[in-house]
Design a protein around this motif. Structure first.
Motif, PDB file in Angstrom:
ATOM      1  N   VAL A  59      -0.210   3.018  -5.220  1.00 20.16           N
ATOM      2  CA  VAL A  59       0.221   3.061  -3.822  1.00 20.16           C
ATOM      3  C   VAL A  59       0.362   4.519  -3.395  1.00 20.16           C
ATOM      4  CG1 VAL A  59       1.407   0.846  -3.976  1.00 20.16           C
ATOM      5  CG2 VAL A  59       2.672   2.941  -4.437  1.00 20.16           C
ATOM      6  N   LEU A  80       0.800  -1.222   0.000  1.00 15.98           N
ATOM      7  CA  LEU A  80       0.000   0.000   0.000  1.00 15.98           C
ATOM      8  C   LEU A  80       0.836   1.277   0.000  1.00 15.98           C
ATOM      9  CD1 LEU A  80      -2.676  -1.043   2.659  1.00 15.98           C
ATOM     10  CD2 LEU A  80      -2.994  -0.943   0.189  1.00 15.98           C
ATOM     11  N   LYS A  94       4.885   3.097  -0.570  1.00 13.40           N
ATOM     12  CA  LYS A  94       6.186   2.943  -1.215  1.00 13.40           C
ATOM     13  C   LYS A  94       7.310   3.298  -0.247  1.00 13.40           C
ATOM     14  CE  LYS A  94       9.178   4.782  -4.835  1.00 13.40           C
ATOM     15  NZ  LYS A  94       9.368   5.854  -5.835  1.00 13.40           N
TER      16      LYS A  94
END
Length: 223
Positions: free
Chosen positions: A214, A97, A99
Protein backbone atom coordinates in the motif's frame (compact mmCIF):
# COMPACT_ATOMS: atom_id res chain seq x y z
CA UNK A 1 50.88 -21.80 -12.53
CA UNK A 2 50.16 -18.98 -10.10
CA UNK A 3 48.63 -16.92 -12.90
CA UNK A 4 46.29 -19.78 -13.78
CA UNK A 5 45.22 -20.10 -10.15
CA UNK A 6 44.75 -16.34 -9.92
CA UNK A 7 42.63 -16.12 -13.06
CA UNK A 8 40.76 -19.25 -12.04
CA UNK A 9 39.84 -17.63 -8.72
CA UNK A 10 38.61 -14.52 -10.53
CA UNK A 11 36.37 -16.61 -12.78
CA UNK A 12 34.95 -18.47 -9.77
CA UNK A 13 34.26 -15.17 -7.95
CA UNK A 14 32.50 -13.74 -11.00
CA UNK A 15 30.33 -16.85 -11.29
CA UNK A 16 29.43 -16.69 -7.59
CA UNK A 17 28.55 -12.98 -7.86
CA UNK A 18 26.37 -13.59 -10.93
CA UNK A 19 24.53 -16.43 -9.19
CA UNK A 20 24.06 -14.26 -6.08
CA UNK A 21 22.76 -11.39 -8.24
CA UNK A 22 20.22 -13.70 -9.91
CA UNK A 23 19.06 -14.98 -6.51
CA UNK A 24 18.57 -11.42 -5.28
CA UNK A 25 16.58 -10.56 -8.39
CA UNK A 26 14.31 -13.57 -7.96
CA UNK A 27 13.72 -12.75 -4.31
CA UNK A 28 12.88 -9.16 -5.17
CA UNK A 29 15.71 -7.72 -3.10
CA UNK A 30 17.17 -6.14 -6.25
CA UNK A 31 14.40 -4.55 -8.31
CA UNK A 32 14.17 -3.60 -11.98
CA UNK A 33 11.63 -1.54 -13.91
CA UNK A 34 10.47 -4.73 -15.61
CA UNK A 35 9.63 -6.41 -12.30
CA UNK A 36 5.85 -7.17 -12.29
CA UNK A 37 5.53 -5.79 -8.75
CA UNK A 38 7.10 -2.48 -9.77
CA UNK A 39 4.94 -2.21 -12.87
CA UNK A 40 1.81 -2.88 -10.84
CA UNK A 41 2.68 -0.36 -8.13
CA UNK A 42 3.64 2.30 -10.65
CA UNK A 43 0.40 1.90 -12.59
CA UNK A 44 -1.65 2.04 -9.40
CA UNK A 45 0.07 5.21 -8.19
CA UNK A 46 -0.22 6.88 -11.62
CA UNK A 47 -3.93 6.46 -12.46
CA UNK A 48 -3.68 8.69 -15.53
CA UNK A 49 -1.12 10.43 -17.73
CA UNK A 50 -3.36 13.44 -18.27
CA UNK A 51 -1.88 16.66 -16.85
CA UNK A 52 -4.97 17.76 -14.90
CA UNK A 53 -4.94 14.46 -12.97
CA UNK A 54 -1.17 14.34 -12.46
CA UNK A 55 -1.22 17.84 -10.97
CA UNK A 56 -3.10 16.28 -8.07
CA UNK A 57 -0.17 13.90 -7.60
CA UNK A 58 2.93 16.06 -8.00
CA UNK A 59 2.66 18.37 -5.03
CA UNK A 60 5.41 19.72 -2.79
CA UNK A 61 4.69 16.93 -0.33
CA UNK A 62 1.93 14.37 -0.32
CA UNK A 63 -1.02 14.25 -2.68
CA UNK A 64 -4.49 15.72 -2.91
CA UNK A 65 -7.93 14.41 -2.07
CA UNK A 66 -8.84 14.12 -5.76
CA UNK A 67 -5.72 12.05 -6.39
CA UNK A 68 -6.79 9.55 -3.71
CA UNK A 69 -10.23 9.27 -5.28
CA UNK A 70 -8.78 8.81 -8.78
CA UNK A 71 -6.44 6.02 -7.63
CA UNK A 72 -9.25 4.29 -5.75
CA UNK A 73 -11.71 4.53 -8.64
CA UNK A 74 -9.18 3.32 -11.21
CA UNK A 75 -8.54 0.22 -9.08
CA UNK A 76 -12.24 -0.33 -8.40
CA UNK A 77 -13.11 -0.23 -12.10
CA UNK A 78 -10.69 -3.06 -12.88
CA UNK A 79 -13.21 -5.49 -11.43
CA UNK A 80 -16.45 -3.50 -11.69
CA UNK A 81 -17.94 -1.79 -14.73
CA UNK A 82 -20.61 0.53 -13.38
CA UNK A 83 -21.66 4.10 -14.15
CA UNK A 84 -23.09 4.67 -10.66
CA UNK A 85 -20.98 3.69 -7.64
CA UNK A 86 -21.83 4.04 -3.96
CA UNK A 87 -19.43 5.88 -1.67
CA UNK A 88 -19.10 2.75 0.48
CA UNK A 89 -17.72 0.81 -2.49
CA UNK A 90 -15.02 3.36 -3.28
CA UNK A 91 -14.17 3.71 0.42
CA UNK A 92 -13.40 0.00 0.70
CA UNK A 93 -11.08 0.13 -2.32
CA UNK A 94 -9.23 3.22 -1.08
CA UNK A 95 -8.67 1.63 2.33
CA UNK A 96 -6.98 -1.31 0.60
CA UNK A 97 -4.61 0.99 -1.32
CA UNK A 98 -3.61 3.59 1.28
CA UNK A 99 -2.65 3.33 4.93
CA UNK A 100 -4.70 5.40 7.39
CA UNK A 101 -5.46 8.00 4.72
CA UNK A 102 -8.32 10.38 5.43
CA UNK A 103 -10.26 11.77 2.48
CA UNK A 104 -13.60 13.33 1.65
CA UNK A 105 -16.05 12.64 -1.15
CA UNK A 106 -16.13 15.05 -4.08
CA UNK A 107 -16.25 15.13 -7.88
CA UNK A 108 -13.00 14.38 -9.70
CA UNK A 109 -11.43 13.65 -13.08
CA UNK A 110 -9.86 10.32 -14.01
CA UNK A 111 -9.10 10.72 -17.74
CA UNK A 112 -8.06 7.11 -18.29
CA UNK A 113 -9.43 4.04 -20.08
CA UNK A 114 -11.93 6.25 -21.95
CA UNK A 115 -13.38 7.42 -18.63
CA UNK A 116 -13.70 11.16 -18.10
CA UNK A 117 -14.38 11.32 -14.37
CA UNK A 118 -17.12 11.16 -11.77
CA UNK A 119 -19.66 13.55 -10.28
CA UNK A 120 -20.40 13.05 -6.59
CA UNK A 121 -24.09 13.33 -5.69
CA UNK A 122 -24.15 14.52 -2.07
CA UNK A 123 -27.82 13.66 -1.58
CA UNK A 124 -27.67 10.13 -2.96
CA UNK A 125 -24.11 9.46 -1.72
CA UNK A 126 -23.10 7.99 -5.07
CA UNK A 127 -20.64 8.68 -7.87
CA UNK A 128 -22.00 9.10 -11.39
CA UNK A 129 -19.90 8.86 -14.52
CA UNK A 130 -19.10 12.14 -16.29
CA UNK A 131 -18.98 12.54 -20.06
CA UNK A 132 -17.56 15.01 -22.57
CA UNK A 133 -14.42 16.00 -20.68
CA UNK A 134 -12.00 18.15 -22.64
CA UNK A 135 -8.49 16.71 -22.71
CA UNK A 136 -5.64 19.00 -21.72
CA UNK A 137 -3.42 18.80 -24.81
CA UNK A 138 -1.39 21.90 -23.98
CA UNK A 139 0.21 20.61 -20.77
CA UNK A 140 1.93 17.33 -20.01
CA UNK A 141 4.44 15.62 -17.74
CA UNK A 142 7.58 13.66 -18.54
CA UNK A 143 8.70 11.04 -16.01
CA UNK A 144 11.70 8.79 -15.57
CA UNK A 145 12.28 6.23 -12.81
CA UNK A 146 15.75 6.84 -11.38
CA UNK A 147 16.03 4.29 -8.56
CA UNK A 148 14.28 1.27 -7.06
CA UNK A 149 15.01 -0.10 -3.61
CA UNK A 150 13.57 -2.67 -1.25
CA UNK A 151 14.29 -2.39 2.46
CA UNK A 152 12.51 -4.75 4.81
CA UNK A 153 8.80 -4.59 4.03
CA UNK A 154 9.09 -1.35 2.05
CA UNK A 155 9.65 -0.58 -1.62
CA UNK A 156 10.97 2.85 -2.63
CA UNK A 157 10.45 4.21 -6.14
CA UNK A 158 12.12 7.47 -7.11
CA UNK A 159 11.31 9.29 -10.32
CA UNK A 160 12.26 12.59 -11.91
CA UNK A 161 9.46 14.72 -13.34
CA UNK A 162 9.33 17.55 -15.87
CA UNK A 163 6.32 19.77 -16.61
CA UNK A 164 5.80 20.85 -20.23
CA UNK A 165 3.66 23.51 -21.88
CA UNK A 166 3.24 22.98 -25.61
CA UNK A 167 2.49 26.02 -27.73
CA UNK A 168 4.46 27.08 -30.79
CA UNK A 169 7.49 26.10 -28.73
CA UNK A 170 7.78 23.74 -25.78
CA UNK A 171 8.45 25.36 -22.41
CA UNK A 172 10.12 22.99 -19.95
CA UNK A 173 9.59 23.62 -16.23
CA UNK A 174 10.85 21.91 -13.08
CA UNK A 175 7.25 21.75 -11.78
CA UNK A 176 3.70 22.85 -12.58
CA UNK A 177 4.09 25.99 -10.46
CA UNK A 178 6.18 27.30 -13.38
CA UNK A 179 8.63 29.07 -11.09
CA UNK A 180 11.72 27.53 -12.69
CA UNK A 181 11.94 27.56 -16.49
CA UNK A 182 14.55 25.03 -17.62
CA UNK A 183 14.34 25.74 -21.32
CA UNK A 184 12.23 26.70 -24.31
CA UNK A 185 12.73 24.93 -27.65
CA UNK A 186 11.02 24.01 -30.89
CA UNK A 187 9.00 20.82 -30.56
CA UNK A 188 11.26 18.96 -32.99
CA UNK A 189 14.30 19.91 -30.89
CA UNK A 190 12.94 18.71 -27.56
CA UNK A 191 14.63 15.71 -25.94
CA UNK A 192 13.75 14.99 -22.32
CA UNK A 193 17.24 13.60 -21.65
CA UNK A 194 18.59 17.15 -22.00
CA UNK A 195 16.63 18.31 -18.95
CA UNK A 196 16.10 15.31 -16.66
CA UNK A 197 19.16 16.08 -14.55
CA UNK A 198 17.43 19.32 -13.48
CA UNK A 199 14.01 17.74 -12.94
CA UNK A 200 12.35 17.41 -9.53
CA UNK A 201 12.62 14.02 -7.82
CA UNK A 202 9.69 12.41 -6.03
CA UNK A 203 9.83 9.30 -3.84
CA UNK A 204 6.96 6.84 -3.50
CA UNK A 205 7.02 4.55 -0.47
CA UNK A 206 5.01 1.32 -0.52
CA UNK A 207 4.66 -0.86 2.58
CA UNK A 208 3.73 -4.54 2.63
CA UNK A 209 0.60 -4.95 4.77
CA UNK A 210 -1.55 -8.06 4.95
CA UNK A 211 0.09 -9.46 1.83
CA UNK A 212 -0.36 -6.33 -0.30
CA UNK A 213 1.76 -3.24 -0.89
CA UNK A 214 0.00 0.00 0.00
CA UNK A 215 1.15 3.56 -0.68
CA UNK A 216 2.21 4.95 2.69
CA UNK A 217 4.19 8.06 1.71
CA UNK A 218 4.96 10.35 -1.20
CA UNK A 219 7.31 13.29 -0.92
CA UNK A 220 9.60 15.51 -2.91
CA UNK A 221 13.31 14.88 -2.50
CA UNK A 222 15.19 18.05 -1.60
CA UNK A 223 18.29 18.18 -3.81
Amino acid sequence: MRKRIFYGCIVVIIIILNVYFVILLKRGIILTKENPIIQELYQKSHPSQEASVLKELYQEDGFTNKYILAVGMKEYLKQNKKETISEEEIEQTIQSLFKDTSFSHESFYLMADNICGFHYDKEKHVYESLSNCEENKKESYEQEITSLNKLGNKIFIREKVLFLIKEEDISIYASSNKKELLGKVKQENYHKEDYMDKAITYEFVFTLMNGNYVLTDLHRIKE
